[in-house]
Structures are given as structure tokens and as C-alpha cells.
Design an enzyme around this catalytic site. Structure first.
Site, short mmCIF file in Angstrom:
data_model
loop_
_atom_site.label_atom_id
_atom_site.label_comp_id
_atom_site.label_asym_id
_atom_site.label_seq_id
_atom_site.Cartn_x
_atom_site.Cartn_y
_atom_site.Cartn_z
N ASN A 133 11.58 -12.55 -2.61
CA ASN A 133 11.16 -11.89 -1.40
C ASN A 133 10.50 -12.30 -1.44
O ASN A 133 10.99 -12.04 0.40
CB ASN A 133 11.63 -10.34 -2.25
CG ASN A 133 12.02 -10.26 -3.38
OD1 ASN A 133 13.69 -10.21 -3.11
ND2 ASN A 133 12.14 -8.60 -3.57
N ASP B 204 6.99 -6.62 -0.57
CA ASP B 204 7.41 -7.47 -0.54
C ASP B 204 7.34 -7.90 1.35
O ASP B 204 6.91 -9.08 1.22
CB ASP B 204 9.30 -8.39 -1.36
CG ASP B 204 8.15 -8.02 -2.13
OD1 ASP B 204 7.35 -7.82 -3.05
OD2 ASP B 204 9.64 -7.51 -3.29
N ASP C 198 16.84 1.92 2.54
CA ASP C 198 16.31 1.59 1.09
C ASP C 198 14.81 0.46 1.08
O ASP C 198 14.90 0.22 2.03
CB ASP C 198 17.00 0.11 1.18
CG ASP C 198 17.11 0.14 -0.81
OD1 ASP C 198 16.06 0.48 -1.27
OD2 ASP C 198 18.20 -0.60 -1.11
N LEU D 160 -0.13 1.62 2.12
CA LEU D 160 0.30 3.12 2.24
C LEU D 160 2.06 3.58 2.42
O LEU D 160 1.94 4.88 3.31
CB LEU D 160 -0.45 4.13 3.25
CG LEU D 160 -2.40 3.94 3.14
CD1 LEU D 160 -3.00 3.83 3.45
CD2 LEU D 160 -2.32 3.94 1.74
P1 ATP Z 1 8.42 -1.16 -2.57
O1 ATP Z 1 8.33 -0.69 -4.17
O2 ATP Z 1 9.16 -0.29 -2.15
O3 ATP Z 1 8.60 -2.34 -2.38
P2 ATP Z 1 6.02 -0.31 -2.23
O4 ATP Z 1 5.49 0.34 -3.46
O5 ATP Z 1 5.20 -2.22 -3.27
O6 ATP Z 1 7.55 -1.07 -1.76
P3 ATP Z 1 5.11 0.27 0.25
O7 ATP Z 1 3.64 1.32 0.59
O8 ATP Z 1 5.73 2.06 -0.76
O9 ATP Z 1 4.41 -0.86 -0.93
O10 ATP Z 1 5.18 -0.27 2.02
C1 ATP Z 1 4.72 -0.88 1.78
C2 ATP Z 1 4.84 -1.79 3.10
O11 ATP Z 1 6.35 -1.23 3.67
C3 ATP Z 1 4.28 -0.23 3.87
O12 ATP Z 1 2.73 -0.84 4.21
C4 ATP Z 1 4.73 -0.52 4.96
O13 ATP Z 1 4.02 -1.57 6.97
C5 ATP Z 1 5.54 -0.64 5.28
N1 ATP Z 1 6.65 1.15 4.96
C6 ATP Z 1 7.25 1.63 3.61
N2 ATP Z 1 7.82 2.54 3.38
C7 ATP Z 1 8.40 2.66 4.73
C8 ATP Z 1 9.57 3.36 5.99
N3 ATP Z 1 9.86 4.33 4.83
N4 ATP Z 1 8.93 3.11 7.28
C9 ATP Z 1 8.43 2.35 7.68
N5 ATP Z 1 7.68 1.01 6.35
C10 ATP Z 1 7.35 1.52 5.84
O1 RIB Z 2 9.77 -5.42 -4.83
C1 RIB Z 2 10.87 -5.44 -4.93
C2 RIB Z 2 11.53 -6.76 -5.70
O2 RIB Z 2 10.61 -6.20 -7.33
C3 RIB Z 2 12.74 -6.14 -6.33
O3 RIB Z 2 13.81 -7.09 -5.33
C4 RIB Z 2 13.23 -6.50 -8.03
O4 RIB Z 2 13.88 -7.53 -8.18
C5 RIB Z 2 11.55 -6.36 -8.56
O5 RIB Z 2 11.41 -7.25 -9.56
#
Ligand code: ATP
Ligand code: RIB
Length: 309
Positions: free
Chosen positions: A46, A257, A251, A224
Site C-alpha cells: 500500500n 499507509d 473507510d 493522530l
Molecule cells: P489505519 O490503521 O487505519 O491505516 P493508522 O491507525 O495507522 O491508520 P491514523 O493515525 O489513524 O493511522 O491515520 C493516519 C493519518 O491518516 C493521519 O495522520 C491523518 O493524516 C489521516 N487520517 C486518518 N483518519 C482520518 C480522517 N477520518 N479524516 C482525515 N484524515 C484522516
Molecule cells: O494498513 C492496512 C493494511 O494492513 C491492509 O491493507 C491489510 O493488508 C493490513 O496488512
């Protein structure tokens, strides 16, 4: 002459099997779900797509099985224009898969079965040394074998190549390896697991960042969610929040990523760090407006439009 940013991603490719659900099932519960989607995923894959769609030249180092999903992986990387010379397709392992549930608020739960990419060996990473030498930056996650993670960090360090470690999903990693990392990009949960300090707000993000900086990492960026990210660098007493973008989230799977692929590209291109964080927030915000992971990554034009340049 325009020079491309050159990025090597060492990480996972797995196939994503995702179902929408009105709510997350409790243990023992079966929920009648919504639409099912299958597509390319894995944090490494990704992040590679996020970077290439912004204009980076990307080389992917991973491992897949000699099966339908593995063939699909090679086809996917070819279509995206990602160099696949270091993607090892093997007989004796299956391509990994992720079982993903996405609820009505756009939040997700994931079980990832690493398959082949959980068995990447030291030698398989070392084969990519020539690509490492050419790269501006190396992008790594924790969704492969520890042998791949350790070899990537040591090789990048030996070649004095900057390395971004996205410590996702969390695996225990030694302080000796962390000290060789230039940028670390945990989300709040991963920052908590890495430091033993729960991260819930700016103050707790600062405390976690201080612990990570004390391990010798140059730059800490804690993502965050919709708030954006917290940036703190060596020599600073406190960091700052780089605000995120308000969008209609459909979603959020793969938001981290999108952020990492985006950040890697903009840093490799030479953007100042705060601007690279803000642009990475824009890439990630756009990605959450679409279903899916790799295929939800935005193109440069969309990012420019949101960022306003
Ligand atoms: P995921 O596991 O869902 O891929 P993550 O937990 O690794 O995400 P997050 O901190 O939730 O990481 O999100 C990564 C970045 O995505 C944030 O720093 C922000 O820039 C963007 N982001 C996440 N959620 C939103 C949202 N609802 N609206 C706008 N930007 C978002
Ligand atoms: O960060 C999202 C990814 O984590 C998904 O595409 C899934 O493959 C998991 O590894």
C-alpha cells in the site's frame, strides 16, 4: 531536468478480503455484513502505491507464493509502475491475506496472515543492495519477518541511507535497531506499545516522542487519526501538531499507509519536514474518502487540489 524521488519499500504484500459490517462482531457473534471486496493490500504494498502515484520511482522488496494471489500481486505492481525485480515468488509458501472488517463509521479491525512475506530472509533483502544504493530513502514497516526488518535497517545504515520505520503492526524491536532509524511514524497505539506510555493527546504524544528520541531516532511523527500528526525532532523540548484535513471518511483502512507513502515521497523530494507532514496528511485524508487500501491511494493532482498548491 526533473529528478524523481527514489524509494525502496521493504514490506508486505497480502491480498485484502474486506467486508462492511453495521457493527464489529463480539466474540462468538456472527453479523450479517454488507458488501465484500477483494484487492491488493499489505502495508508495504500500500505504501509503495501511495508513493508511486505521487510520482516517486519505487522498488518493492517482498515475497509472495506461486499461486493465484501471487500472480495477481505481480500484475498489480506492473500496472502501478512499481519495480518488481526483488519480489520473490516461491513454491513453498502461500501469498499472505488480511481479513478486514469495516464498520459504518469507517473504522476497521484486521487480522493479517503474513504467509510468504513473513518468511523473507536476510539474503532476499541483501539481493536488493544495488537498489538501496540508488535510493533516496528506505521505507520499512513491521509486517514482515524480523530477519527482513533487521537486515533492512542494518543495510540502510551501512549505506548511510535515511530510513523511515512505520512500526506497524507492532512487533517488539530492539533499541539497537531503533537507534539506526531516522524517522519513526507510529500511530497512537503503536507509540503507546513502543514506549509503555498511553498516547491520547498532545501532552502524552510529547512524552512518548521524548522517549523515542532518547533512543537515538532523529524524528518522531505520531499519527493522530483525523487530527493529523504530532511532529518532534532531536533537540526540541516540545513538538507540534500538524493538522489533518476534514473529509467525509468512508473507510480509514490504509490511512497510515497513505501517510507513510506520501511522507516518504515528499521527504525524498526534499520538502521541508513540516510541509512533508502536511502533504502526507492530505494524501491520507484523500485515501479515507474511498473504499479499499492500495487502490484508494490518491494521485498527485488530487493532493495538490486539496493542499492548495
Ligand atoms: P489505519 O490503521 O487505519 O491505516 P493508522 O491507525 O495507522 O491508520 P491514523 O493515525 O489513524 O493511522 O491515520 C493516519 C493519518 O491518516 C493521519 O495522520 C491523518 O493524516 C489521516 N487520517 C486518518 N483518519 C482520518 C480522517 N477520518 N479524516 C482525515 N484524515 C484522516
Ligand atoms: O494498513 C492496512 C493494511 O494492513 C491492509 O491493507 C491489510 O493488508 C493490513 O496488512
Amino acid at each position: 531536468m526533473i529528478t524523481l524521488s527514489k524509494i525502496v519499500v521493504v514490506g508486505s504484500y497480502v491480498v485484502d478480503l474486506a467486508a462492511r459490517t453495521p457493527h464489529m462482531p463480539k466474540p462468538g457473534e456472527t453479523v450479517l455484513g454488507g458488501p465484500f471486496r477483494m484487492g491488493p493490500g499489505g502495508k508495504g504494498g500500500n505504501q509503495a502505491v501511495a508513493a508511486v502515484r505521487l510520482g516517486a520511482e519505487v522498488t518493492m522488496v517482498t515475497k509472495v507464493g506461486k499461486d493465484l494471489f501471487g500472480d495477481e500481486a505481480l500484475h498489480h505492481f506492473k500496472i502501478e509502475g512499481i519495480h518488481s525485480g526483488f519480489i520473490n515468488q516461491v513454491e513453498d509458501e502461500s501469498t499472505g491475506a488480511a481479513l478486514i472488517a469495516v464498520d459504518d463509521s469507517g473504522e476497521n479491525m484486521i487480522i493479517v496472515s503474513l504467509g510468504a512475506c513473513g518468511t523473507i530472509t536476510e539474503e532476499e533483502v541483501e539481493k536488493a543492495e544495488a537498489a538501496f544504493r540508488e535510493a533516496d530513502i528506505i521505507l520499512l514497516q513491521l509486517e514482515t519477518s524480523m530477519a527482513a526488518i533487521r537486515t533492512t535497517i542494518n543495510l540502510a545504515h551501512k549505506l548511510s541511507k535515511p530510513i523511515i520505520l512505520n512500526p506497524a503492526p507492532y512487533q517488539k524491536i530492539s533499541d539497537e535497531l531503533l537507534a539506526k532509524v531516522n524517522y519513526i511514524t507510529p500511530n497512537e497505539t503503536e507509540a503507546g506499545l513502543l514506549t509503555g506510555k498511553e498516547v491520547t493527546d498532545e501532552d502524552s504524544a510529547r512524552k512518548a516522542a521524548q522517549i523515542l528520541l532518547a533512543k537515538g531516532i532523529n524524528t518522531v511523527i505520531i499519527t493522530l487519526g483525523k487530527q493529523g500528526c504530532y511532529l518532534m525532532q532531536q533537540g526540541e523540548n516540545a513538538g507540534k501538531i500538524i493538522p489533518g484535513y476534514q473529509v467525509q471518511a468512508v473507510d480509514t483502512t490504509g490511512a497510515g499507509d497513505a501517510f507513510n507513502g506520501g511522507f516518504a515521497h515528499f521527504i525524498a523530494e526534499g520538502k521541508p519536514i513540516e510541509k512533508a507532514c502536511s502533504l502526507a496528511n492530505a494524501v491520507a485524508a484523500l485515501s479515507v474518502t474511498k473504499n479499499g487500501t492500495a487502490l484508494a491511494m490518491p494521485y498527485l493532482e488530487e493532493v495538490k487540489e486539496l493542499w492548495g498548491t
